[in-house]
Design a protein around this motif. Structure first.
Motif, PDB file in Angstrom:
ATOM      1  N   SER A   1      -5.457  -0.853   0.019  1.00  0.00           N
ATOM      2  CA  SER A   1      -5.842   0.337   0.779  1.00  0.00           C
ATOM      3  C   SER A   1      -5.098   0.506   2.093  1.00  0.00           C
ATOM      4  O   SER A   1      -5.033   1.603   2.638  1.00  0.00           O
ATOM      5  CB  SER A   1      -7.353   0.307   1.057  1.00  0.00           C
ATOM      6  N   SER A   2      -4.546  -0.591   2.650  1.00  0.00           N
ATOM      7  CA  SER A   2      -3.889  -0.495   3.963  1.00  0.00           C
ATOM      8  C   SER A   2      -2.915  -1.645   4.113  1.00  0.00           C
ATOM      9  O   SER A   2      -2.835  -2.544   3.269  1.00  0.00           O
ATOM     10  CB  SER A   2      -4.924  -0.542   5.084  1.00  0.00           C
TER      11      SER A   2
ATOM     12  N   ARG B   1     -11.608  -5.995   0.842  1.00  0.00           N
ATOM     13  CA  ARG B   1     -11.144  -5.150  -0.252  1.00  0.00           C
ATOM     14  C   ARG B   1      -9.717  -5.512  -0.663  1.00  0.00           C
ATOM     15  O   ARG B   1      -9.415  -5.616  -1.862  1.00  0.00           O
ATOM     16  CB  ARG B   1     -11.212  -3.682   0.163  1.00  0.00           C
ATOM     17  N   ASN B   2      -8.828  -5.680   0.316  1.00  0.00           N
ATOM     18  CA  ASN B   2      -7.446  -6.001  -0.012  1.00  0.00           C
ATOM     19  C   ASN B   2      -7.314  -7.375  -0.652  1.00  0.00           C
ATOM     20  O   ASN B   2      -6.538  -7.565  -1.595  1.00  0.00           O
ATOM     21  CB  ASN B   2      -6.574  -5.929   1.243  1.00  0.00           C
TER      22      ASN B   2
ATOM     23  N   HIS C   1       0.818  -1.216   0.000  1.00  0.00           N
ATOM     24  CA  HIS C   1       0.000   0.000   0.000  1.00  0.00           C
ATOM     25  C   HIS C   1       0.853   1.268   0.000  1.00  0.00           C
ATOM     26  O   HIS C   1       0.350   2.372  -0.192  1.00  0.00           O
ATOM     27  CB  HIS C   1      -0.887   0.016   1.252  1.00  0.00           C
TER      28      HIS C   1
ATOM     29  N   THR D   1      -8.659  -7.954   4.876  1.00  0.00           N
ATOM     30  CA  THR D   1      -9.892  -7.224   4.604  1.00  0.00           C
ATOM     31  C   THR D   1     -10.414  -7.701   3.254  1.00  0.00           C
ATOM     32  O   THR D   1      -9.635  -8.117   2.384  1.00  0.00           O
ATOM     33  CB  THR D   1      -9.659  -5.695   4.546  1.00  0.00           C
TER      34      THR D   1
ATOM     35  N   GLU E   1      -0.565   0.337  -5.252  1.00  0.00           N
ATOM     36  CA  GLU E   1      -1.012   1.398  -4.341  1.00  0.00           C
ATOM     37  C   GLU E   1      -2.437   1.858  -4.651  1.00  0.00           C
ATOM     38  O   GLU E   1      -3.152   2.325  -3.766  1.00  0.00           O
ATOM     39  CB  GLU E   1      -0.038   2.574  -4.385  1.00  0.00           C
ATOM     40  N   LYS E   2      -2.869   1.715  -5.884  1.00  0.00           N
ATOM     41  CA  LYS E   2      -4.256   2.039  -6.216  1.00  0.00           C
ATOM     42  C   LYS E   2      -5.220   0.974  -5.715  1.00  0.00           C
ATOM     43  O   LYS E   2      -6.378   1.277  -5.389  1.00  0.00           O
ATOM     44  CB  LYS E   2      -4.415   2.199  -7.732  1.00  0.00           C
TER      45      LYS E   2
END
Length: 439
Positions: free
Chosen positions: A279-280, A287-288, A235, A285, A275-276
Motif C-alpha cells: 500500500s505504501s 499490512r505491508n 508499491h 506496517t 502494487e495490489k
C-alpha cells in the motif's frame, strides 16, 4: 568411510559442513550489499541456509509425486533430500570477500600467471570442501560423499573443457547444463571421482535442484531486503515498467530462445501483484508485512511446484514459464540495486581492497615464505601446496604456488578481515598490535 548407526553418510556430510569454519565465515560475506550495512540484510550464510531449505522442499515435492512412472524416474534421478540440502549449504562456500565483484579481480590476477586457469567462485567452493577445509590431518577437505560433491557442481567442467567445447544448449530454460566452469586442474582427481557415474557434461539431478533453489532464493528474499531499505518501490513499479523491461532485455537478450513477450507478461503480473498488495513505501506496517509474506509464499509455492520428473537425463525439469517468473523477480534487484550508482561506487573501492591485498601479500610471500609479516594461515597454505602432488604436477614454479596460496588465503577472509588486513598492510590502521586476529 565411517559408518554411524544413527545417521546416513549424506547426513554426516551435512553435519561436517555445518561444523566447518569455512561455512561460519559466510556470515561475514555479502549477498549483494556489504554485510556492514546498518540494515538487516541477507548475507551469504542466511542465503545458503535458505537455498538448503528450499532444496529439501523441492525433493519432498518430487517424492510426493512418486506414483506410477515417477517411481522409475525417481530411481534413475537418484535425488536425495540430504544431498541437495548439503549442496545448498556449500554452493557459495568459496566466494571471496565482497562476493561476485571480487571474482574478476582475482581472475585477472591468476590469469596473468602461466600455469593457472584463473579464478571461479564455484571452482573455489569445490577446492575448499575437497582440499582446504580440514577436519583431520590425515585427509584434506571435509571428506564428503560422491553424491554431495556431484550435487554442488553447478558447472561440472574445467575451464579448458568449457572453452574448447562450448555447450550448444537448445534453450536457456534447459537446466541440465551450466554455461561456466566449476573445477580447477588441482582438484581434477576429486572432480573425476565425483563425476564417475555422470552422464557426460550434464548436471546431476541433485545439482539441478540445488541450482533452482539458489535462483528461487535470490529472486524472492532479496526483494524483501531492498524494499525494507527503501530501494525497490514495490508499491509503484508501473512508473518504471518500461525501463525495467528494457534493462532486462539488455541483460537477458543473449540467452538462447529468450522470449521478450513471455518475459513481459510475467513482469506485468509481478508488478500488478505487488502494487495490489503493497500500500505504501513504508515497510514497517502490519499490512505491508503481511502482504509481502503472502506474495513471497505464493511465489515460493509456484517455484516448488514447477519441478517435475523428466524422461531423459538429468531426469528433472523446471517449468519454463516459472523460470520467466523468477527472472522477472530477479530483474527488480538488478534494476534498482545491483546497477545502482551508489553500489557501483562502493564496489570500486572493494575491488581496490582485493587487488591491494593480492599485490601486498604476493610481495611479502616472494620476499620469504617464512616472513613474520605474513599471516600464519597464509604461510600454512603456501607450505601445504608444496606437498600437494596434484598441484605440483602442473605448476610451473614459485610464481604459480605463490599466486594460488594468496588467492586461497583471500577466500578464507570475511569482509571485515579483508578491510582490516588491507589497512594494516598499507599503514592506514589505527588498531593495536595486540589482539590481531591473524597472528
Amino acid at each position: 568411510m565411517e559408518v554411524d548407526p544413527y545417521r546416513t553418510p549424506y547426513q554426516r556430510d551435512r553435519d561436517r559442513v555445518l561444523y566447518s569454519s569455512a561455512f561460519r565465515r559466510l556470515s561475514g560475506v555479502a549477498q549483494v550489499a556489504a554485510v556492514n550495512e546498518q540494515r538487516v540484510l541477507h548475507n551469504r550464510l542466511t542465503h545458503s541456509l535458505k537455498v538448503a531449505q528450499l532444496g529439501r522442499r523441492l525433493v519432498q515435492h518430487l517424492k510426493h509425486d512418486r506414483s506410477g512412472k515417477s517411481r522409475d524416474l525417481w530411481r534413475a534421478a537418484g535425488v536425495n533430500a540430504d544431498v541437495v540440502e548439503t549442496a545448498g549449504l556449500v554452493h557459495d562456500i568459496g566466494h571471496p570477500p565482497f562476493g561476485h565483484i571480487s571474482e574478476p579481480v582475482l581472475n585477472a590476477c591468476l590469469r596473468r600467471v602461466e600455469g593457472l586457469e584463473g579464478f571461479e567462485g564455484n571452482a573455489q567452493s569445490f577446492r575448499i570442501v575437497t582440499k582446504l577445509a580440514r577436519r583431520r590431518t590425515d585427509h584434506p577437505g571435509l571428506d564428503l560423499t560422491r553424491a554431495t560433491l556431484d550435487a554442488m557442481l553447478k558447472y561440472p567442467r574445467t575451464r579448458s573443457a568449457s572453452e574448447d567445447n562450448p555447450f550448444d544448449v537448445p534453450t536457456w530454460t534447459d537446466r541440465g547444463f551450466g554455461g561456466k566452469w566449476g573445477t580447477y586442474r588441482s582438484e581434477l582427481m576429486d572432480f573425476r571421482w565425483a563425476r564417475k557415474r555422470a552422464r557426460g557434461d550434464r548436471r546431476s539431478a541433485n545439482a539441478v535442484l540445488m541450482d533452482w533453489a539458489d535462483d528461487i532464493t535470490y529472486a524472492t528474499h532479496d526483494i524483501e531486503d531492498y524494499f525494507r531499505a527503501g530501494l525497490i518501490p514495490l508499491h509503484n513499479l508501473h512508473s518504471d515498467r518500461d525501463g525495467i523491461f528494457k534493462h532486462a532485455c539488455r541483460r537477458l537478450g543473449g540467452l538462447q530462445d529468450f522470449d521478450p513477450a513471455r518475459f513481459a507478461g510475467e513482469l506485468d503480473r509481478v508488478i500488478d501483484r505487488f502494487e495490489k498488495g503493497i500500500s505504501s513505501s513504508c515497510w514497517d506496517t502490519r499490512r505491508n508485512r503481511s502482504a509481502m509474506n503472502e506474495i513471497t509464499t505464493e511465489n515460493l509455492g509456484a517455484c516448488v511446484r514447477a519441478v517435475s520428473f523428466a524422461a531423459e537425463a538429468p531426469f528433472v525439469t523446471v517449468d519454463p514459464q516459472c523460470q520467466y517468473l523468477v527472472e522477472a523477480l530477479k530483474e527488480l534487484t538488478w534494476y534498482y540495486v545491483i546497477d545502482r550508482p551508489s553500489l557501483a561506487v562502493m564496489q570500486e573501492g572493494q575491488k581496490h581492497i582485493i587487488q591491494s591485498l593480492y599485490d601486498r601479500l604476493s610481495d611479502c610471500l616472494s620476499e620469504s615464505p617464512k616472513s613474520p609479516r605474513l599471516p600464519i594461515q597464509l604461510r600454512s597454505l603456501y607450505r601445504d601446496l608444496g606437498h600437494d602432488e596434484e598441484f605440483t604436477a602442473f605448476s610451473g614454479g614459485s610464481d604459480v604456488r605463490r599466486a594460488r596460496a594468496v588467492v586461497d588465503y583471500i577466500c578464507v577472509l570475511t569482509e571485515a578481515q579483508a578491510v582490516d588486513l588491507d589497512e594494516r598492510l598499507s599503514g592506514r590502521s589505527h588498531s593495536s598490535m595486540f589482539g590481531a586476529w591473524f597472528s
